[in-house]
Design a protein around this motif. Sequence first.
Motif, mmCIF file in Angstrom:
data_model
loop_
_atom_site.group_PDB
_atom_site.id
_atom_site.type_symbol
_atom_site.label_atom_id
_atom_site.label_comp_id
_atom_site.label_asym_id
_atom_site.label_seq_id
_atom_site.Cartn_x
_atom_site.Cartn_y
_atom_site.Cartn_z
ATOM 1 N N LEU A 105 0.853 -1.192 0.000
ATOM 2 C CA LEU A 105 0.000 0.000 0.000
ATOM 3 C C LEU A 105 0.889 1.242 0.000
ATOM 4 O O LEU A 105 0.982 1.964 0.996
ATOM 5 N N PRO A 106 1.580 1.508 -1.112
ATOM 6 C CA PRO A 106 2.582 2.594 -1.115
ATOM 7 C C PRO A 106 2.012 3.966 -0.800
ATOM 8 O O PRO A 106 2.623 4.732 -0.047
ATOM 9 N N ILE A 107 0.850 4.304 -1.353
ATOM 10 C CA ILE A 107 0.283 5.639 -1.122
ATOM 11 C C ILE A 107 -0.192 5.775 0.322
ATOM 12 O O ILE A 107 0.140 6.746 1.020
ATOM 13 N N LEU A 108 -0.978 4.810 0.773
ATOM 14 C CA LEU A 108 -1.519 4.874 2.126
ATOM 15 C C LEU A 108 -0.414 4.887 3.172
ATOM 16 O O LEU A 108 -0.446 5.674 4.128
ATOM 17 N N LYS A 109 0.587 4.028 2.999
ATOM 18 C CA LYS A 109 1.676 3.968 3.977
ATOM 19 C C LYS A 109 2.435 5.289 4.052
ATOM 20 O O LYS A 109 2.771 5.771 5.137
ATOM 21 N N GLU A 110 2.719 5.878 2.894
ATOM 22 C CA GLU A 110 3.479 7.141 2.889
ATOM 23 C C GLU A 110 2.633 8.279 3.457
ATOM 24 O O GLU A 110 3.157 9.165 4.150
ATOM 25 N N LEU A 111 1.333 8.260 3.180
ATOM 26 C CA LEU A 111 0.439 9.286 3.714
ATOM 27 C C LEU A 111 0.379 9.200 5.237
ATOM 28 O O LEU A 111 0.445 10.219 5.936
ATOM 29 N N LEU A 112 0.260 7.997 5.749
ATOM 30 C CA LEU A 112 0.235 7.813 7.205
ATOM 31 C C LEU A 112 1.567 8.205 7.830
ATOM 32 O O LEU A 112 1.612 8.800 8.919
ATOM 33 N N LYS A 113 2.647 7.883 7.144
ATOM 34 C CA LYS A 113 3.980 8.251 7.632
ATOM 35 C C LYS A 113 4.123 9.762 7.713
ATOM 36 O O LYS A 113 4.623 10.310 8.706
ATOM 37 N N TYR A 114 3.658 10.442 6.661
ATOM 38 C CA TYR A 114 3.736 11.912 6.654
ATOM 39 C C TYR A 114 2.894 12.495 7.783
ATOM 40 O O TYR A 114 3.301 13.426 8.466
ATOM 41 N N ASN A 115 1.715 11.952 7.978
ATOM 42 C CA ASN A 115 0.834 12.435 9.048
ATOM 43 C C ASN A 115 1.489 12.321 10.414
ATOM 44 O O ASN A 115 1.337 13.205 11.275
ATOM 45 N N LYS A 116 2.245 11.251 10.627
ATOM 46 C CA LYS A 116 2.905 11.037 11.917
ATOM 47 C C LYS A 116 4.036 12.027 12.165
ATOM 48 O O LYS A 116 4.468 12.191 13.307
#
Length: 487
Positions: A5-16
């Motif tokens: 899940l490249p998009i979702l994982k990176e989005l969650l990472k950015y949010n953190k």
Amino acid sequence: MNVKLPILKELLKYNKENNLILSMPGNKCGKGFQSDKLGKEFAEKMSSLDITEVDPLDNLHCPEGIIKEAQELLAKTYKAKKAYFLVNGSSSGNLASMFSAFDEGDEVLVERNCHKSIYNGLILRKLKVKYIEPIIDDKNGVFLPPNKENIYKSLGESLNPKGIILTYPNYFGITYDIEDIIIDLKLKGLKIIIDCAHGAHFGTNKRLPKSITSLGDYVVLSAHKTLPALTQGAYLLVNEENSELEFYLKAFMTTSPSYLIMASLDYARCYLDNYGERDYERLIDAAERWKEKINNLKKVRLLGKNDLNEQYEDRIINESELKLKQEYDIDLSRYILILPKGYSGHKLLDYLRTQKIQAEMSFSRGVVLILSPFNSEEDFEIIYEAISKLEMKSIYGQIESKYFSDIPEKKIEPYEVFKLNGEWCEIESCEGYIAKEAIIPYPPGIPLVCQGEIISRNAINVIKDYVINKKNIIGIQNNKVQVIKLK
């Protein structure tokens, strides 16, 4: 189980990372929905509110109930005759406006630094274009809106203009005296389209630039850029009767509109009506107070209205010059950080990211930060501390890009170029050929050469400068430009 899940994982990472968001969207990653009970409930239940057209939720393509009521309230807020929700962003509004206002083969005046959707519309609608020369502020390293002289120069050089497409404000939040120009051009029979993407909040408070939403025939506002609305949410305001408009709106918008976006657009309008004047007063007070503190650090300079208009203060203006004098204004709800010559705005943007500050954009001499009423005193303190700790030597090394304001010779119209076959040509060898694609340095996003224009030696020199300094320039691949060689 290998879950990719490249998009979702990176989005969650950015949010953190928990960055201070001083870029789009205007809702500041949800903070903008915390002004009242309904906004908070909307944010909390967002995923469960994702629904399609069911009773009694009305239909955006044929509004008769709640959507019709919400759009009527929107028109009242902006003092427009009609108003429409856009769920495909301002691009859909720009395209619908161009198709409604103009017929194939019409000639239109267009600002050189317009949005890409305008260039797309020129091709799709098969319009003839006369560009308005951009204005460069060499002292501050920014681009300014066109002045009266440049607008009327382009008008005078046009054969049979049917309308004009203006941008207000530009991407730096800079505006200009435009009311009299619009009124005069309308008296001359021109249709007026205004891309107000970055000005949806204008007029809410007297310290913000003027709102001109009642003047244009079509005015497009990117609510999601500065207001508490979700990304892709925008408004189209219309002040003329046109039976074709709603067909084009439906053609350029999805048949499955997001109720989340529409609800956020309704909320953004309500926010302006109930809290806008008070909250922007509070924001501007804080922004001006901290601007003085940041300027006193003597590292960056926050651009002000006086910086833009001082060109008139040191010389006597004769009567003819006075008529053309351009009075610029600036959106006090954003910061434009200007560095001394030789320092890099791109490096400053990278530095701010290390300080967990997300800027809107960088340009050669600085960075743009979009503030909002949802910024706290602590947020301004974070900006101040980041600038205070900045080691200026770490962002040194910017080679000033030479940019010219003269518009290249147009050989064929953009829509005619679209159907012609092009070939790739080395940058150094493309002088005199016609550009198949627009060549656009980012930033600032203003084309050096547009489709159908002759590539000059000046343009080649600027292109080479961008390539050498590894700066982003659209229309270049492997040091080659796609051109058309007419026999």
